[in-house]
Write an enzyme that holds these catalytic residues in place. Structure first.
Site, PDB file in Angstrom:
ATOM      1  N   LEU A 261      -1.050  -4.712   8.049  1.00  0.00           N
ATOM      2  CA  LEU A 261      -1.830  -4.290   7.105  1.00  0.00           C
ATOM      3  C   LEU A 261      -3.329  -5.019   7.018  1.00  0.00           C
ATOM      4  O   LEU A 261      -4.174  -4.376   6.533  1.00  0.00           O
ATOM      5  CB  LEU A 261      -1.274  -4.449   5.714  1.00  0.00           C
ATOM      6  CG  LEU A 261      -0.311  -3.188   5.333  1.00  0.00           C
ATOM      7  CD1 LEU A 261       0.473  -3.465   4.068  1.00  0.00           C
ATOM      8  CD2 LEU A 261      -0.794  -1.925   5.336  1.00  0.00           C
TER       9      LEU A 261
ATOM     10  N   VAL B 202      -6.151   4.463  -0.494  1.00  0.00           N
ATOM     11  CA  VAL B 202      -5.046   4.000   0.626  1.00  0.00           C
ATOM     12  C   VAL B 202      -5.062   2.781   0.771  1.00  0.00           C
ATOM     13  O   VAL B 202      -5.438   1.844   0.236  1.00  0.00           O
ATOM     14  CB  VAL B 202      -5.543   4.763   1.960  1.00  0.00           C
ATOM     15  CG1 VAL B 202      -5.700   6.365   1.716  1.00  0.00           C
ATOM     16  CG2 VAL B 202      -6.881   4.267   2.403  1.00  0.00           C
ATOM     17  N   GLU B 203      -3.989   2.455   1.822  1.00  0.00           N
ATOM     18  CA  GLU B 203      -3.693   0.935   1.782  1.00  0.00           C
ATOM     19  C   GLU B 203      -3.371   0.005   0.711  1.00  0.00           C
ATOM     20  O   GLU B 203      -3.667  -1.111   0.450  1.00  0.00           O
ATOM     21  CB  GLU B 203      -4.681   0.134   2.854  1.00  0.00           C
ATOM     22  CG  GLU B 203      -5.126   1.045   4.207  1.00  0.00           C
ATOM     23  CD  GLU B 203      -4.140   0.608   5.033  1.00  0.00           C
ATOM     24  OE1 GLU B 203      -3.212   0.114   4.823  1.00  0.00           O
ATOM     25  OE2 GLU B 203      -4.312   0.899   6.370  1.00  0.00           O
ATOM     26  N   GLY B 204      -2.503   0.755  -0.327  1.00  0.00           N
ATOM     27  CA  GLY B 204      -2.432   0.026  -1.589  1.00  0.00           C
ATOM     28  C   GLY B 204      -3.350   0.539  -2.631  1.00  0.00           C
ATOM     29  O   GLY B 204      -4.580   0.065  -2.245  1.00  0.00           O
TER      30      GLY B 204
END
Length: 801
Positions: A369, A494-496
Site C-alpha cells: 500500500l 481511496v487507499e483507506g
C-alpha cells in the site's frame, strides 16, 4: 522551604533528563535530598519517599514484588489480545525518521544524513520526453466527453512503458525510483487527472508490485514482461460492498479443493467474490484478487490449519466464471467498476507466490500500500496544489475588481497565502516521503503522506474555487480548476478513507511501530509462557519508565524555553535553528502524552479515536515541519523561500499545538490532562499561527514570478498554448508582467476619468499617449494584453445541454 523544594524539583528533573545509570541516578537523588534537608525541615517529608522509591527500583526482590509483578498482571489483563491480522499489519513495513520524532529525542545526525532524492538521467529524459508528449496528447475535457481516454492515449501509455514504472528492467520495465514515479504522476495529473489515475493503478497497489516482491519465478517470467509492455492491463480487487476501508473484513472466500484445469485434475481453489469500486476493472485483462482462504480438508499439507486468512491470487479477466460488471460513475471519467465470480476454480499455483504464500496476503497488501499512499495519491495532491499556486496566483493578478487586482484584497490574500504555503508544504512532503520509500516501506510515514497531502489539497482547491469564483464553476474546456475539484473526493476516499487513516492508522500503527518498547512489551504480555513473558517484560518496563521520565523532564525544560539548548543538526543555521528547537519540544511533548495515554487508557485508546487522532496529528505535523526545513535548505537562498517556509512552519507547529491542547483538555482524567498541559506548555501557547503581515506577504508573492513559483513550476506541465485551460492563464500572466507598469498607469488614469468616457480602448490609449501616461512603444503591447486579459476571464457556453 520554597527554595529547597524548587532545588529538589530541579535535581529530579536533571536526573530524569540526563538518564544516568539507575544506581548512579538514585545515589545523586538521595544525596541531594539529604543535603537539602539541612536547609528545610519540609524536605524530611520528601526524603523518606525518595529513599523508598529508589530502594524499590534498585533491590531486585522489592522491584519484582512492588512493581514488575503488579504491572505485568494489570497490563496482561487490560491489554486486548492481538489478532493475526493486527499482528501482520503491525509487523509489516519499516520505520524511518517518523520513529525518531515519536520517541521524543530525535537523532538529528540521522536527519542531517538524509539527502533529498534526485532523478537519474534516464528518469529525467523520460519526464522531459515521453511524459511531456503524453501531456500534449491528452485533454481532460475531451476525456470527459468521451468518458474514456482516446485510443491514441491508450496506445501511447502502453507503448512507452507507463504501466511498467515499478517493474525491474530485467522484465522489460523501467524500474524507476519512488521519487521519479511521483514526479511522473504529478506532471500527468497537472494536465489530466484521469490519465494520471489510469497510469497510477498498475504502478501502485496491484499485481505488478505484488509479483515483483512476492511472486514465484515462473509467475514473474510470465506476467511481468506482459504488464511492462502493456499487453496485459491489471486491476486489483480488494474492496467490496461489505468491506471498504476495513479491507481486512472481506467476505470473499476461497476453498481449497480439487478440480479440473485443462483436462487434468489439479489442486486448486474455488472462489466466490463480489468486488466493487475497482479502478481499471472495465478494461483490465488480468485481475489481482484478495480473499479469505479456507482448507477444511487439509489439502495444503497442514491438517491443523483450516483458516489461512487473506490470500492474493492472479487471474486472467477472461477466466471462466469471472464477470466484469458495468461501469461505476465516480465523478470522473476514469475506468472503475465491479467484478464478481461464483465457484470460480483456479489452480493453487495462481496464488501470488504460490502455495507457500497462502494466508500471507494481508501482510503483502499492507507493505504494498506504500506506493498508493506514499507516491500516487500524494503526487496527485501535490500536482493539484502546484497548479493552484500557478493558476490562481496568475488569475488573482490578471482579474481586477473595484479597479484593483483581486489578489491585493486582504480577504483574497488570506486564501491565496494558504495556497502558496500549502503548495510549498506538499512539495516538501513529497520529497522527504519518497526519500523514505527509498529505504523501505514505512507504513506510518505513507499513511501520514496520504492523509495530510489529500486533506491539504482539499483546502487549497476549495480556496482556489473561492478566489476564482464563477470562472471556476462553469464547466468547459476553459475551466482550469474543475478537473482537480472533481478528482479531489476520490483521492480522499481511496487507499483507506481519510477519516479511518487519521483516526485509527497513524497513531494506532505509529504507537506500535515507532515506540521504542511498546510492541515488544505487548508481545511479552501475550506470551503463553507467563514466566518467560515476565522475564522479557521486566527490562522492557524499566527502560520504558526511564524513557518516559526523561521525556517528561525534557518536555518541561524545553517548554520553558521553546527547546532552547536542545540538540540540533550539525548544519543548523540562523534561519532553521529555532524551528529545530521547537520540534524538539513538541516531539518530547508527544512522547510524554503518548506514554501517559497508553499507560492509563491501555487498550481502550483504540476506541478513543478523538484522542488518538490528535496524537497522530502532532506526530504528522512534526514530520511535515521536518520536510519543510529539508526542502527549504535544498532551494537557493531567497527572501521568497524564507517567507514560504516560515509561513508553512508556523502553520504546521500551530496545528500541532492545537492538537496537543485539545488532547489535554479532553483527557478522561481531567486532573491528569491539566497536569499534562502544564508540563507541555508551562508558559502557555507559544506557537502562533502566521500573522497578518505574513498573510499579506505571501498573498503578494503568489502573484509574482518569485523563485519559489519558478521552483514549483518545474514539477508540473505548463502549456504554451493559449487554447489550453491553464496555458491561457499562464500566457496572459506572462504578457501582463511585460507591460505591468504601463498597464497600471493606464488603469489608474482610466479609473480617475482622465481618459474621457468613451469606453473605447483605442481612444483611451490615444489619450493616455497624448498625456504621456504611456509611450508609443506601450500601445500595441497593451492592446495585445487587453485582448488576452478579456479572453482569460471568459467561461464556456454551449448551444444546448
Amino acid at each position: 522551604m520554597l527554595l529547597s523544594l524548587l532545588l529538589f524539583i530541579a535535581l529530579l528533573v536533571s536526573v530524569l533528563y540526563y538518564q544516568p545509570p539507575l544506581r548512579l541516578g538514585s545515589v545523586i537523588l538521595v544525596l541531594g535530598t539529604l543535603f537539602l534537608t539541612t536547609y528545610s525541615g519540609i524536605m524530611w517529608l520528601l526524603l523518606f519517599p525518595t529513599l523508598l522509591i529508589t530502594a524499590i527500583l534498585n533491590i531486585p526482590q522489592w522491584r519484582e514484588r512492588a512493581l514488575i509483578k503488579p504491572a505485568y498482571q494489570l497490563l496482561r489483563r487490560s491489554m486486548p489480545s492481538m489478532s493475526k491480522t493486527e499482528r501482520e499489519a503491525l509487523e509489516a513495513g519499516t520505520t524511518w525518521w517518523e520513529k525518531e520524532l515519536f520517541g521524543g529525542q530525535p537523532d538529528w545526525s540521522m536527519y542531517s544524513d538524509i539527502t533529498l532524492p534526485q532523478l537519474s538521467e534516464k528518469e529525467q529524459q523520460f519526464l522531459d520526453n515521453e511524459v511531456e508528449q503524453l501531456c500534449q496528447l491528452v485533454d481532460e475535457w475531451d476525456i470527459g466527453q468521451r468518458k474514456d481516454l482516446s485510443p491514441e492515449a491508450w496506445d501511447f501509455l502502453r507503448q512507452n512503458g507507463f504501466f511498467g514504472l515499478i517493474i525491474p528492467e530485467a522484465f522489460g520495465g523501467l524500474d524507476f525510483s519512488p521519487y521519479a514515479q511521483s514526479r511522473i504522476m504529478s506532471k500527468i495529473a497537472s494536465k489530466s487527472p484521469t490519465t494520471a489515475v489510469t497510469a497510477m493503478v498498475p504502478n501502485s497497489l496491484g499485481p505488478g508490485e505484488l509479483l515483483v516482491k512476492y511472486g514465484t519465478e515462473e509467475q514473474k517470467q510470465y506476467w511481468l514482461p506482459r504488464l511492462a509492455n502493456g499487453t496485459e492491463l491489471p486491476c486489483f480487487g480488494l474492496t467490496g460492498p461489505e468491506a471498504g476501508s476495513d479491507a481486512g473484513s472481506i467476505p470473499d472466500m476461497g476453498i481449497v479443493c480439487r478440480g479440473e484445469m485443462n483436462g487434468e485434475e489439479v489442486l486448486g481453489l474455488k472462489l466466490t467474490f463480489s468486488k466493487r469500486w475497482i479502478t481499471l476493472a472495465p478494461v483490465a485483462t488480468v485481475i489481482g484478487l484478495a480473499f479469505k482462504l479456507r482448507d477444511p480438508e487439509g489439502l495444503l499439507g497442514d491438517p491443523d490449519t483450516v483458516d489461512y486468512g487473506i490470500t492474493c491470487a492472479l487471474l486472467p479477466a477472461n477466466h471462466p466464471g469471472i464477470e466484469i460488471g458495468r461501469r461505476h460513475n465516480p465523478g470522473g471519467p476514469f475506468m472503475n467498476g465491479p467484478i464478481k465470480g461464483e465457484d470460480v476454480f483456479i489452480p493453487v499455483d495462481w496464488i501470488i507466490g504460490g502455495a507457500s504464500m497462502a494466508g500471507k496476503g494481508w501482510r503483502m497488501l499492507i507493505e504494498c500500500l506504500g506506493a498508493g499512499r506514499g507516491v500516487s495519491l500524494p503526487s496527485l495532491a501535490t500536482a493539484g496544489s502546484e497548479m493552484c499556486y500557478l493558476n490562481v496566483g496568475a488569475y488573482a493578478r490578471i482579474r481586477r475588481q473595484f479597479n484593483m487586482e483581486i489578489g491585493k484584497f486582504e480577504g483574497v490574500q488570506e486564501a491565496t497565502a494558504e495556497i502558496a504555503s500549502g503548495a510549498y508544504t506538499l512539495e516538501a512532503m513529497r520529497q522527504l516521503v519518497t526519500r523514505g520509500l527509498d529505504d523501505g516501506a514505512p507504513s506510518v510515514l505513507t499513511a501520514m503522506a496520504k492523509y495530510h497531502a489529500t486533506e491539504r489539497m482539499r483546502t487549497m482547491v476549495n480556496h482556489a474555487m473561492d478566489v476564482v469564483g464563477g470562472r471556476a464553476i462553469q464547466l468547459g474546456p476553459r475551466n482550469f480548476l474543475a478537473a482537480m475539484y472533481h478528482t479531489m473526493p476520490v483521492a480522499i476516499t481511496v487507499e483507506g478513507a481519510n477519516i479511518l487513516t487519521r483516526s485509527l492508522m497513524i497513531f494506532g500503527q505509529g504507537s506500535m511501530r515507532c515506540h521504542p518498547y511498546l510492541f515488544e512489551e505487548l508481545q511479552a504480555l501475550q506470551n503463553a509462557d507467563e514466566v518467560a513473558g515476565k522475564e522479557a517484560f521486566e527490562p522492557l518496563l524499566m527502560a520504558h519508565l526511564a524513557h518516559t521520565g526523561s521525556n517528561m523532564a525534557r518536555t518541561l525544560v524545553f517548554g520553558l524555553g521553546c527547546g532552547l539548548g536542545s540538540p540540533l543538526p550539525i548544519n543548523a543555521n540562523s534561519f532553521n535553528k529555532p524551528w529545530y528547537q521547537k520540534i524538539n519540544h513538541l516531539s518530547a511533548a508527544l512522547a510524554t502524552c503518548a506514554d501517559v495515554a497508553l499507560g492509563t487508557l491501555g487498550g481502550s485508546i483504540k476506541r478513543r479515536e478523538l484522542l488518538s487522532a490528535r496524537l497522530g496529528d502532532i506526530h504528522s505535523e512534526l514530520l511535515i515541519a521536518c520536510s519543510i526545513l529539508k526542502y527549504h535548505q535544498s532551494l537557493p537562498t531567497s527572501d521568497a523561500n524564507d517567507a514560504h517556509a516560515s509561513f508553512a512552519l508556523k502553520r504546521s507547529l500551530n496545528n500541532a499545538q492545537q492538537s496537543l491542547v485539545a488532547f489535554c483538555d479532553n483527557f478522561p482524567q481531567r486532573w491528569l490532562g491539566w497536569l499534562l498541559k502544564f508540563l507541555c506548555l508551562p508558559l502557555g501557547r507559544r506557537y502562533q499561527a502566521p500573522d497578518d503581515n505574513q498573510i499579506r506577504e505571501l498573498g503578494a508573492l503568489i502573484m509574482e514570478p518569485n523563485p519559489v513559483r519558478q521552483a514549483l513550476k518545474q514539477y508540473v506541465y505548463v502549456s504554451e498554448s493559449s487554447d489550453d485551460a491553464a496555458g491561457r492563464v499562464e500566457n496572459t500572466f506572462s504578457a501582463l508582467l511585460k507591460v505591468d507598469s504601463a498597464w497600471q498607469a493606464f488603469s489608474r488614469a482610466r479609473s480617475k476619468g482622465e481618459l474621457g468616457a468613451s469606453g473605447d480602448l483605442d481612444t483611451e490609449l490615444s489619450e493616455a499617449l497624448r498625456l504621456e501616461i504611456i509611450t508609443e512603444a506601450d500601445v500595441e503591447p497593451l492592446k495585445t494584453y487587453d485582448q488576452l486579459r478579456f479572453d482569460s476571464v471568459l467561461t464556456d457556453d454551449f448551444e444546448a445541454l
